[in-house]
Design an enzyme around this catalytic site. Structure first.
Site, PDB file in Angstrom:
ATOM      1  CD  GLN A   1      75.331  20.617 133.894  1.00 38.69           C
ATOM      2  OE1 GLN A   1      76.063  21.519 133.568  1.00 38.69           O
ATOM      3  NE2 GLN A   1      74.324  20.820 134.713  1.00 38.69           N
TER       4      GLN A   1
ATOM      5  CG  HIS B   1      73.693   1.805 127.744  1.00 42.25           C
ATOM      6  ND1 HIS B   1      73.717   2.441 128.958  1.00 42.25           N
ATOM      7  CD2 HIS B   1      74.855   1.118 127.664  1.00 42.25           C
ATOM      8  CE1 HIS B   1      74.849   2.154 129.588  1.00 42.25           C
ATOM      9  NE2 HIS B   1      75.538   1.343 128.827  1.00 42.25           N
TER      10      HIS B   1
ATOM     11  CE1 TYR C   1      77.817  -1.409 126.159  1.00 42.89           C
ATOM     12  CE2 TYR C   1      77.447  -1.634 128.523  1.00 42.89           C
ATOM     13  CZ  TYR C   1      77.776  -0.848 127.426  1.00 42.89           C
ATOM     14  OH  TYR C   1      78.036   0.485 127.600  1.00 42.89           O
TER      15      TYR C   1
ATOM     16  NE  ARG D   1      76.467  -3.002 136.668  1.00 42.25           N
ATOM     17  CZ  ARG D   1      76.617  -1.742 136.386  1.00 42.25           C
ATOM     18  NH1 ARG D   1      77.668  -1.333 135.708  1.00 42.25           N
ATOM     19  NH2 ARG D   1      75.741  -0.846 136.788  1.00 42.25           N
TER      20      ARG D   1
ATOM     21  CD  GLU E   1      73.994  -1.234 133.107  1.00 38.93           C
ATOM     22  OE1 GLU E   1      74.104  -2.451 133.373  1.00 38.93           O
ATOM     23  OE2 GLU E   1      73.732  -0.390 133.977  1.00 38.93           O
TER      24      GLU E   1
HETATM   25 FE1  SF4 Z   1      78.972  13.540 137.218  1.00 38.60          FE
HETATM   26 FE2  SF4 Z   1      80.088  15.087 139.056  1.00 38.60          FE
HETATM   27 FE3  SF4 Z   1      77.637  15.659 138.145  1.00 38.60          FE
HETATM   28 FE4  SF4 Z   1      78.100  13.538 139.744  1.00 38.60          FE
HETATM   29  S1  SF4 Z   1      78.326  15.708 140.264  1.00 38.60           S
HETATM   30  S2  SF4 Z   1      76.861  13.543 137.904  1.00 38.60           S
HETATM   31  S3  SF4 Z   1      80.086  12.870 139.015  1.00 38.60           S
HETATM   32  S4  SF4 Z   1      79.522  15.672 136.958  1.00 38.60           S
END
Ligand code: SF4
Ligand code: NAP
Length: 672
Positions: free
Chosen positions: A342, A255, A169, A217, A167
């Site tokens: 979101q 990222h 890092y 990872r 990622e």
């Molecule tokens: Fe995040 Fe929930 Fe949307 Fe999945 S459904 S991307 S866990 S907010």
């Protein structure tokens, strides 16, 4: 063992220990790490996932020293200072029969504090600070810090560590010529660039002994210019295996990569090819990751030889019992992650704790009380969109007698429109989940195709919840009634559009509509279409896995219009908006701001900008000018004295989103 997903439920023998199944909960920073009472909350959060069948859990990243902390105010995450509190987590997970690894993550030049360090003083495009190049002695001390932190983790009861080597890092930064311009024992040629990652694994193994899990990872695909070649990825995998790694986990993309890797537009299991390449070259198990959100995809990856286990992160936010449901033949009851970002990633980006749009309880397990209602009541919920569904199912689960009215022919409200947008098909899974949930709840009666009227609502119920949603706003523009004009709801419900389209309004839905109108149709394999569109090279030839740019303008001419003069896409989610903007720009969508709408007629739409009139010759105008609340029943019900509540868009149409609607519905369902 599950008969339906036999490969997923085959135990994984690691020699000195055995994992119960192949479902891993991958590392996520939830914000609980810095919260008041955060360790107690994390203990409950992880324990619920262990009880829900996760074969292996990985914590959010914890820095092995102060240099490597992700940001200011993250002191608690510097593990040497806090390892005793971690025992709360390990005890809780073990009590549920789970296994948990601590992720050790040194952020290097991604640290947001004032003094980041890295291999060379090269600033990351996503950080304003230029890192200071580590001295060779500091690098050796960093290796010691990883080993010391692993010993503390073992002492605190962890079953192992995941060493974050992907990622972008610190360890990635040392691995790639892009960020490592050193010419000493830790840079110059490939053998020296990979030395730090291999030394860390070797020293950690020496410090913790043979019978403890070390997972590395590995960035199987960097997706940045100057990233590792496929041959280097494979060589690194062999080297960390030889240095003592027990398991490999896949990482996809730095990222700072300009490629979406976890958004909904990424097809399920899209990166299996990169994990498979490594798996063929090593003897230790490797996990696949990114955009696996259902047990069927996990099963096909393992059965097909792409991976030995599957790492999922967000799907465990959406449903804490993901694996248990798959194991028990109840996969159709899984609350599926829809990859919207979101309530998880976008929340973290603005300093909030992560939760989940489809499961507002996630991360807040200790804050919400789902116990049965003390005095069950008869409650009507009007509207079976996401908010109404969340409210009705929560109320019924607590024992209330609930009637859920939906005037339409199916449940889902705005999700029925969202699910046809490219990259949002998973929204349909939320509706499948609620459909199944409704059938499970004895005290919930769905009344489809019934429009609830004032009189029965006022007469027959102890309380009424109005989740009646929104209607598209219809702006007052001369000619708005012309037959070429349609609402976004009409378009997304199947009304065809011509080759030239003007979109009025550039909020979330305007962008979604532009995406709907211009996205390439992948008639063949969806993964190939995605790889082509984002110029990902699945052959082992390129450095970083990036192919040369290709032109991919849309055949359709689309104008995305708005009256305000500010930046396009300002209201889109931070983790997704950039990719949507980039895709539309690449396809040639013409974005015009500061627009005044003059008139619509047979020749198209006339607009004015900066005092100049301009005519856009279009076949259709699609209106995406926001919404207005639908809540005609509220006033009469309120006046009648029946307790009446508003949820979601019916309460407030402005900046309506499903996250708010579902959370309001759920929390109201707990309150009544
Ligand atoms: Fe995040 Fe929930 Fe949307 Fe999945 S459904 S991307 S866990 S907010
Ligand atoms: P919105 O984001 O509020 O955008 C409405 C757009 O309509 C604005 O661009 C506004 O721009 C324009 N507008 C408002 N009144 C108008 C009028 N009278 N005449 C002409 N134009 C007008 O609403 P939305 O696009 O309908 O989205 C609703 C909600 O869904 C959003 O709040 C968002 O949270 C959510 N959503 C998000 C996404 C995403 O993030 N990808 C996707 C879909 C939906 P001007 O005022 O500048 O003209």
């Amino acid at each position: 063992m599950s008969e339906i997903y036999p490969h997923c439920f085959e135990p994984l023998d690691l020699g000195f220990t055995t994992l119960a199944n192949r479902f891993m909960m991958g590392s996520m920073h939830t914000g609980l790490e810095e919260a008041d009472n955060g360790f107690a909350r994390m203990a409950t959060f992880y324990a619920e996932r262990a009880a829900g069948g996760a074969g292996l859990i990985v914590t959010g990243g914890v820095s092995p020293n102060r240099d490597g902390m992700l940001g200011l105010g993250a002191n608690e995450r510097c593990f040497p200072d806090s390892h005793r509190e971690h025992e709360m987590i390990t005890d809780a997970v073990h009590a549920e029969g789970g296994r948990i690894l601590l992720q050790l993550l040194h952020a290097g030049r991604y640290s947001k504090h004032d003094h980041p360090v890295g291999p060379s003083p090269i600033r990351s495009p996503i950080n304003r600070h230029v890192p200071r190049a580590l001295e060779a002695s500091e690098i050796e001390r960093t290796v010691e810090d990883f080993a010391a932190s692993a010993v503390l983790a073992r002492d605190a009861g962890y079953d192992g560590v995941e060493i974050m080597g992907s990622e972008g890092y610190l360890l990635s930064q040392f691995l790639c010529a892009r960020t490592n311009h050193r010419d000493d024992g830790y840079g110059g040629d490939w053998a020296r660039r990979k030395r730090l990652a291999v030394d860390v694994v070797r020293r950690v193994r020496a410090a913790v002994g043979d019978d403890w899990i070390i997972m590395f990872r590995l960035s199987v695909l960097d997706l940045v210019e100057g990233g590792m070649t496929a041959a280097q990825v494979v060589d690194l995998a062999r080297s960390v295996q030889a240095a003592g790694a027990t398991l490999l986990d896949s990482g996809i993309g730095w990222h700072e990569a300009q490629v979406p890797t976890i958004m909904g537009l990424v097809p399920h299991g899209a990166f299996a090819f990169a994990t498979r390449r490594v798996r063929a070259a090593v003897d230790i198990p490797i996990a696949a990751c990114n955009r696996v959100n259902d047990p069927a995809t996990a099963e096909s990856l393992i059965a097909g030889g792409d991976a030995d286990l599957v790492s999922m992160a967000r799907p465990w936010l959406a449903d804490a019992a993901f694996a248990a449901k798959a194991r028990d033949g109840r996969a159709d009851r899984i609350n599926t992650c829809i990859a919207c970002n979101q309530a998880c990633l976008d929340a973290i980006f603005v300093g909030e704790e992560a939760t989940c749009l489809v499961n507002p309880r996630a991360g807040r397990e200790t804050l919400f009380d789902e116990s049965p209602a003390s005095s069950p009541r008869r409650i009507a919920v009007v509207g079976a969109g996401p908010g109404g569904l969340a409210c009705a199912t929560t109320l019924a689960a607590r024992g209330h007698a609930v009637e859920l009215f939906e005037a339409g022919a199916r449940i889902g409200g705005q999700f029925n429109l969202a699910r046809v947008i490219p990259g949002k098909a998973d929204y349909g899974e939320t509706l499948r989940y609620f459909e199944r949930r409704i059938t499970e709840l004895d005290t919930l009666r769905l009344r489809l195709g019934e429009r609830a009227g004032f009189e029965p609502l006022a007469r027959d119920y102890d309380a009424v919840v109005l989740a009646t949603g929104v209607t598209p706003r219809w702006p007052d523009i001369p000619g708005i009634g012309h037959p070429m004009v349609m609402s976004y709801a009409e378009l997304l419900s199947g009304r065809p559009a011509g080759g030239r389209v003007a979109v009025i309004g550039a909020g979330g839905i305007g962008f979604d509509v532009a995406e709907f109108l211009t996205a390439p149709r992948h008639d063949g394999h969806a993964v190939d279409g995605y790889l082509d569109e984002w110029r990902i090279d699945a052959s082992p030839a390129s450095a970083g896995g990036l192919a040369d740019a290709v032109g991919d303008a849309s055949d359709r001419t689309v104008y995305l219009l708005k009256r305000s003069a500010d930046r396009f896409g300002r209201t889109l989610g931070k983790s997704t908006g950039w990719a949507l903007r980039a895709a539309l720009a690449r396809r040639g969508v013409c974005m015009l701001s500061g627009v005044e709408y003059r008139r619509i007629d047979d020749d198209g739409i006339e607009i004015a900008m900066d005092g100049t009139t301009r005519r856009l010759a279009v076949d259709n105008v699609v209106v995406c000018a926001g919404q207005e609340s639908l809540r005609d029943l509220y006033e009469p019900l309120y006046r009648s004295g029946v307790p009446t509540y508003l949820v979601g868009g019916a309460e407030l149409a402005a900046e309506l989103d499903a996250r708010r609607a579902i959370e309001q519905g759920y929390t109201l369902g707990l309150r009544l």
